[in-house]
Design a protein around this motif. Structure first.
Motif, PDB file in Angstrom:
ATOM      1  N   ALA A  24      39.113 -51.907 -53.226  1.00 15.02           N
ATOM      2  CA  ALA A  24      38.088 -52.094 -52.148  1.00 15.02           C
ATOM      3  C   ALA A  24      38.289 -50.622 -51.199  1.00 15.02           C
ATOM      4  O   ALA A  24      37.423 -49.937 -50.735  1.00 15.02           O
ATOM      5  CB  ALA A  24      38.296 -53.102 -51.261  1.00 15.02           C
ATOM      6  N   ALA A  25      39.670 -50.453 -51.041  1.00 15.37           N
ATOM      7  CA  ALA A  25      39.956 -49.104 -50.260  1.00 15.37           C
ATOM      8  C   ALA A  25      39.277 -47.857 -51.014  1.00 15.37           C
ATOM      9  O   ALA A  25      38.769 -46.943 -50.398  1.00 15.37           O
ATOM     10  CB  ALA A  25      41.564 -48.839 -50.086  1.00 15.37           C
ATOM     11  N   TYR A  27      36.628 -47.751 -52.917  1.00 13.75           N
ATOM     12  CA  TYR A  27      35.254 -47.603 -52.867  1.00 13.75           C
ATOM     13  C   TYR A  27      34.857 -47.311 -51.508  1.00 13.75           C
ATOM     14  O   TYR A  27      33.816 -46.491 -51.208  1.00 13.75           O
ATOM     15  CB  TYR A  27      34.652 -49.038 -53.212  1.00 13.75           C
ATOM     16  CG  TYR A  27      34.686 -49.264 -54.772  1.00 13.75           C
ATOM     17  CD1 TYR A  27      34.281 -48.463 -55.562  1.00 13.75           C
ATOM     18  CD2 TYR A  27      35.005 -50.538 -55.159  1.00 13.75           C
ATOM     19  CE1 TYR A  27      34.337 -48.515 -56.879  1.00 13.75           C
ATOM     20  CE2 TYR A  27      34.906 -50.878 -56.526  1.00 13.75           C
ATOM     21  CZ  TYR A  27      34.614 -49.867 -57.578  1.00 13.75           C
ATOM     22  OH  TYR A  27      34.547 -49.942 -58.640  1.00 13.75           O
ATOM     23  N   ALA A  28      35.783 -47.748 -50.595  1.00 13.89           N
ATOM     24  CA  ALA A  28      35.284 -47.269 -48.984  1.00 13.89           C
ATOM     25  C   ALA A  28      35.413 -45.895 -48.844  1.00 13.89           C
ATOM     26  O   ALA A  28      34.890 -45.159 -48.243  1.00 13.89           O
ATOM     27  CB  ALA A  28      36.198 -48.113 -48.099  1.00 13.89           C
ATOM     28  N   ALA A  31      32.543 -43.982 -50.458  1.00 14.43           N
ATOM     29  CA  ALA A  31      31.287 -44.300 -49.676  1.00 14.43           C
ATOM     30  C   ALA A  31      31.513 -43.298 -48.433  1.00 14.43           C
ATOM     31  O   ALA A  31      30.644 -42.649 -48.127  1.00 14.43           O
ATOM     32  CB  ALA A  31      31.120 -45.548 -49.258  1.00 14.43           C
ATOM     33  N   LEU A  32      32.761 -43.080 -47.881  1.00 14.72           N
ATOM     34  CA  LEU A  32      32.845 -42.227 -46.637  1.00 14.72           C
ATOM     35  C   LEU A  32      32.651 -40.780 -47.020  1.00 14.72           C
ATOM     36  O   LEU A  32      32.168 -40.004 -46.371  1.00 14.72           O
ATOM     37  CB  LEU A  32      34.355 -42.517 -46.204  1.00 14.72           C
ATOM     38  CG  LEU A  32      34.584 -41.950 -44.763  1.00 14.72           C
ATOM     39  CD1 LEU A  32      33.740 -42.833 -43.867  1.00 14.72           C
ATOM     40  CD2 LEU A  32      36.091 -41.977 -44.359  1.00 14.72           C
TER      41      LEU A  32
END
Lengths: 401, 402, 328
Positions: A24-25, A27-28, A31-32
């Motif tokens: 999740a980190a 992908y975040a 995205a960032l």
């Protein structure tokens, strides 16, 4: 070392598994990064041109993802892939110009459909007679087809393409997505990077292209594990054996060909609307070669590989010249023309060295990496290990013929 | 997180960091050279957008030389020294390709010190680039775009110092029919925007004058094999062959035609007004071939003589190519505008949006005696200098035809 | 359209076909043995044109001898420019030097760009070849000239007169055409004899059928491959020199289109088959010339490629190629 790498990558690719916090980190983080990149470059003085380079690179990623289905998954060498890109672009502009009065600012979005269809239909029409040809014969036929399309466009075939002058005709303009105006006049703010960020049309296209690439990546990832994807792998490994297992080779090839062509068509429409002008000179054989290079250099069948390949082949040469032209580096005229002159020489040399050092590509796909150096004992062992791994850890649907 | 992905993101991170370092540097140089007030020396940039490594390279490099000559002369002038202004030339290689041209245009507009672009050679490239310049308020003056449509796009920042196909083609056709006395013609084009437009306008006028167009054909713009076409033209038995194309193809057609015994001369447009043409075709083969070019012959204008001398001094051993003089005039138009705005608004305001808009307005109001004749533009951005001269190859050189 | 026009276009086509055939042999030799498309072959054709021009300039261009420090060339040039024996010697020297230099270039390329990839996936050598192709083009662009160079002396005089050699019933045939057609036929016949009659030729055929088995029988595979990479480019270089003399110029990117066409010719004839490449070359040349002469010059390439597609759809192995059974 390498064993763990590929095994892990394999499992990492598998969708549908519960994402851990690390993932999740990750992908975040992606995205960032995707969000920050255009803001930073648009705002930083002298670097605005990089956003456009990213847009162009993104379109090539989309193209390469499409060709990746054909070459990387199904193992068909297509040297005329640019023809589908051209079909998408011309269909998008011709139909778009005819309907933009009604569609207005939505023209581009609606045109994605005829563009994709134009690509796919051309793919099927070409694929039907020629897909039974063996590897290199297929390569030369597709090459010939690509040239036929380009020459026909160049000679104003049926009075549609406006020949070398390109489209849109004369003083006509292409309607841009309505959002661009709104965004560029309403979204702007000061950044800590040394300048003001304005949501320009380049930034808009950046996000559109990223979105299209993400969609393509998800679709391809799903396909890879579908019945179709596995049939492609079987077919690529050994056509006769695959046919013996009940796979309809022609149908599978046609699927690969038309899906790849569809992606090319979408890329074509996007290219046409980004550039607001198309002419046959953008669809030459060299462009087909570039797409193949991206796929092979990046790593056949590998999505991150394709992205890196597109960045290297379509991004770096323009980046090097761009930094000088945009005045970021202060270089004398001689150095500038030397950079301009030598970049392709070095680029050609790099391709040769790259293939000698790492023929499986920069970021090889897990599956392909295993086949590429069959003489390599270490990898054979790894393959055994991996088979074991897959069978013992993956309860997902596996086609057992 | 897998190793492969980790590597991938490490790569991305490195690229991102590098670019930040790069901008850091640029920001610093910005401060040291920019600074407060108009007294500080200011450096501004004029871009040259031209094919430098692919496409019509000889012409592109010539465009660059023409611009450099104009700029270096300006830099030595007292006017610029008084203003504390230095102009630099930055080359952008568009390779004659629209997409690359679009990238170059974006790079130019990203350049904070860039005030104007002298270019491009190819009309297709301009189609893409001009919109990008328009968004960045950058003035573009082309020395070579002859496609009629370009000034119909409504771009206020676009100007050209050459006349268009619809002036050049008909003038050449009139000469062929009325002066040279050709009755039958064969018309060929090279499938590019330039060649197709020119050949079509020529054929239209030739037929209107009463001549017969015995046949039309197309070639590629990189072709070298015209043997089949030559046999075809030979069989058509014509008085003149018109070929809309650049020197590299037209010269070879001329050579192959003459070698087969065809006596009819070849006529073409300004893309052939270049000594390379005669070198490629061979002096004996090229003898008697015609081309049209914009403006008065160099010998008839006093400024042109100065230009020739200065050119020979600045670039010894380099021949003047087809668009060098236009590039010089185009660059001059931009330089004059920069000087004018610098005087009115101060050198520190030049690179602001208002400054750039003022430069566009100043270029639009240009009116000076250039190397190719009077340089001024109509409201669409086309040159008002619609003089077309016909040249003929005589004793291995292009000379004005009577 | 008169009969003489048809004949004239056919002669144009045969000449073009001779050039295609010479280049196609390079593709087919390499493909027959290594099963790879030597993408860089078109660049070797181009290099041939440049080397040939260099030799001609040194041996027969007074402008070169007039340069400072080149005066020693004058007596040599006097011999080569004397016509008769001098002319024949000039032609032999030009073609020989060009063929040998480019042949060795081919061997070097094989050694460094392809040999490390012999066991790599099939696309790897293709990409490497594209890399070599880009490298060679840019090397010529940077280090020789980016311009299109005329294939003549500095004063514009041709090395070989290209004017009409003879006229029969209104059909003009030029010196160059006779020269090209005769030379290419002789070279093709020589190569054919070499491959079918000599011991080395037998080794080549054996290697092309099954490299591994040939190796076990005592054939030095590396030598055979190197030989194929010498002969192919050498013939390509001859075609390159002819191309320059016949059409009148060389440019760094001139190899691309003839390269594609010649490869097409090799495929039409059945790739891997030497006689097929010759047949395909002449066929393609004639078809193209007639297509340009009677249909449209703009669509000549389209027609060539349509012929290719038709041939492959109806005879997937090419005209003379055997239908290869899928290896299981």
């Amino acid at each position: 070392m390498a064993e763990t790498t590929t095994t892990a990558a394999q499992s990492g690719m598998k969708p549908g598994r519960r994402p851990g916090t690390k993932k999740a980190a990750l992908y975040a983080g992606i995205a960032l990064l995707i969000l920050l990149v255009p803001i930073y470059f648009q705002a930083a003085p002298g670097l605005g041109f990089l956003v456009r380079i990213f847009v162009i690179v993104g379109i090539w990623v989309l193209l390469a993802l499409g060709l990746n289905i054909v070459v990387g998954y199904a193992g068909l060498l297509d040297l005329g892939y640019i023809a589908f890109y051209a079909m998408g672009a011309y269909a998008g502009v011709l139909i778009g110009q005819a309907t933009s009065g009604v569609l207005g600012g939505a023209t581009y979005w609606v045109m994605l459909i005829p563009g994709a269809l134009a690509g796919a239909i051309t793919g099927i029409a070409l694929g039907f007679p020629v897909l039974r040809l063996r590897g290199d014969y297929l390569a030369i036929v597709t090459l010939g087809f690509g040239e036929i399309v380009r020459i026909a466009l160049n000679n104003d075939f049926l009075g549609l393409s406006n020949g070398a002058t390109g489209l849109p005709r004369g003083s006509e303009v292409m309607v841009q997505p309505g959002m661009i105006d709104w965004l560029s006049s309403n979204v702007h703010f000061m950044t800590p990077f040394g300048g003001e960020f304005v949501f320009t049309s380049n930034v808009f296209w950046y996000f559109v292209v990223v979105l299209l690439c993400l969609i393509a990546i998800v679709v391809i990832n799903r396909l890879d594990d579908s019945r179709l994807g596995r049939a492609w792998v079987a077919m690529r490994e050994n056509e006769v054996a695959a046919a013996a297992c009940g796979i309809n080779i022609t149908t599978q090839k046609l699927w690969a060909f038309s899906l790849g062509a569809l992606s090319g068509g979408v890329a074509g429409v996007t290219f046409a609307y980004v550039q607001q002008f198309i002419s046959p000179e953008s669809f030459t054989f060299m462009e087909s070669v570039f797409v193949v290079c991206i796929v092979v250099l990046g790593g056949m069948g590998s999505i991150p590989g394709v992205i890196v390949g597109a960045l290297l082949i379509k991004g770096i040469p323009d980046l090097i010249q761009g930094l000088a032209v945009a005045g970021v580096f202060k270089v004398s005229g001689d150095v500038n023309s030397m950079i301009t002159g030598y970049r392709f020489l070095v680029f050609g040399l790099l391709m040769v060295v790259m293939m000698a050092v790492r023929p499986q590509g920069i970021i090889p796909s897990a599956r392909r990496a295993r086949e590429l150096r069959p003489e390599d004992e270490r990898i054979l062992e790894e393959e055994d290990q991996q088979m074991w791994d897959v069978e013992h850890r993956d309860p997902g649907p596996v086609d057992h013929p | 997180m897998t190793r492969n992905r980790r590597r991938f993101f490490a790569l991305v991170a490195v690229v991102a960091m590098l670019s930040m370092v790069v901008t850091g540097c640029s920001a610093k140089t910005e401060q040291s050279t920019g600074g407060e007030g108009g007294k500080q020396p200011v450096t501004v940039v004029i871009g040259v957008g031209a094919p430098l490594t692919d496409g019509a390279v000889a012409l592109g490099k010539g465009m660059s030389r023409g611009t450099k000559l104009a700029v270096s002369q300006a830099n030595e002038s007292q006017e610029l020294k008084d203003l504390g202004l230095t102009i630099e030339v930055v080359e952008g290689d568009d390779k004659g390709d629209p997409t690359t041209g679009g990238n170059v245009a974006t790079q130019f507009t990203s350049n904070q010190k860039l005030l104007g672009v002298m270019g491009h050679l190819n009309s297709g490239v301009t189609r893409v680039a001009v919109k990008i310049y328009n968004q960045g308020n950058v003035v573009q003056v082309s020395p070579a775009n002859t496609a009629v449509d370009l000034t119909k796009m409504g771009m206020k920042n676009y100007f050209r110092v050459c006349t268009t196909d619809d002036v050049q083609g008909p003038t050449a056709a009139d000469y062929a029919y009325k002066v040279f006395g050709a009755k039958r013609a064969y018309v060929v084009d090279d499938s590019t925007v330039y060649g197709v437009g020119l050949a079509a306008e020529w054929a239209k006028q030739f037929a209107a004058d009463g001549g017969t167009v015995a046949g039309t054909e197309k070639t590629g713009d990189k072709d070298t094999d015209f043997k089949a076409l030559v046999s075809k033209i030979k069989a058509a038995n014509v008085d003149i062959v018109y070929y809309g194309g650049m020197y590299n193809t037209v010269a070879l057609l001329s050579k192959q035609l003459k070698e087969t015994g065809v006596k009819a001369p070849v006529m073409s447009g300004d893309g052939c007004y270049d000594p390379e043409y005669i070198k490629l075709a061979g002096a004996t083969n090229a003898e008697g071939d015609f081309c049209s070019s914009i403006g008065y012959p160099v010998d008839k204008l006093p400024k042109a003589q100065e230009f020739k001398a200065a050119y020979a001094e600045e670039f010894p051993g380099e021949a003047i190519a087809a668009y060098d003089a236009y590039s010089y005039d185009a660059a001059q138009a931009i330089i004059n505008a920069i000087v004018k705005v610098a005087k009115e608004m101060g050198t520190d305001k030049l690179a602001s949006v208002d400054g750039k808009k003022a430069i566009i307005a100043a270029v639009a109001a240009s009116n000076f005696e250039g190397v190719t004749g009077n340089v001024s533009f109509d409201e669409k951005g086309d040159t008002t200098n619609k003089v077309v001269s016909i040249y003929v190859v005589k004793d291995g050189a292009w000379v004005p035809a009577e | 359209m008169t009969f003489s026009y048809v004949v004239e276009q056919t002669i144009n086509g045969v000449t073009l076909g001779g050039l295609y055939a010479l280049v196609a042999l390079g593709y087919t030799l390499v493909y027959g043995i290594l099963l790879m498309i030597n993408f860089a072959h078109s660049e070797l054709f181009m290099m041939g044109g440049y080397v040939g021009l260099g030799v001609l300039k040194v041996l027969a261009d007074p402008a070169v001898a007039d340069k400072a420090g080149m005066g020693f060339l004058k007596p040599i040039q006097a011999f080569f420019m004397s016509g008769g024996v001098g002319f024949v010697a000039l032609m032999v020297a030009t073609f020989l030097v060009s063929a040998v230099v480019v042949g060795f270039l081919g061997v070097i390329i094989e050694r460094f760009a392809y040999r490390p990839l012999r066991h790599a996936p099939r696309l790897a050598p293709l990409i490497s070849a594209i890399g070599v192709s880009i490298f060679l083009q840019n090397a010529v662009l940077l280090w020789i000239s980016s311009k299109q160079l005329p294939y003549s002396r500095a004063d514009g005089v041709q090395f070989v007169t290209a004017t009409t050699a003879f006229s029969v019933a209104g059909v003009d045939v030029s010196t160059m055409q006779v020269f090209i057609i005769v030379t290419s036929l002789v070279l093709l016949a020589l190569l054919d004899t070499f491959v079918s009659k000599t011991r080395t030729g037998r080794a080549m055929r054996a290697t092309s059928q099954d490299a591994e088995a040939a190796g076990l029988m005592g054939v030095d595979i590396n030598r055979v491959i190197a030989l194929a990479f010498f002969i192919g480019p050498a013939l390509g270089a001859v075609a390159g020199v002819f191309n320059g003399m016949y059409y009148g110029s060389v440019k760094f990117n001139m190899g691309f289109i003839p390269g594609i066409k010649s490869f097409t010719a090799a495929v039409i004839g059945g790739i891997g088959n030497l006689r097929g490449a010759m047949l395909g070359g002449f066929m393609l040349g004639i078809i193209e010339s007639l297509a340009a002469g009677f249909i449209s010059n703009a669509y000549r390439d389209v027609i060539a490629f349509i012929v290719l597609i038709l041939v492959l759809v109806f005879r997937p192995g090419g005209l003379l190629g055997e239908a290869v059974a899928e290896k299981v």
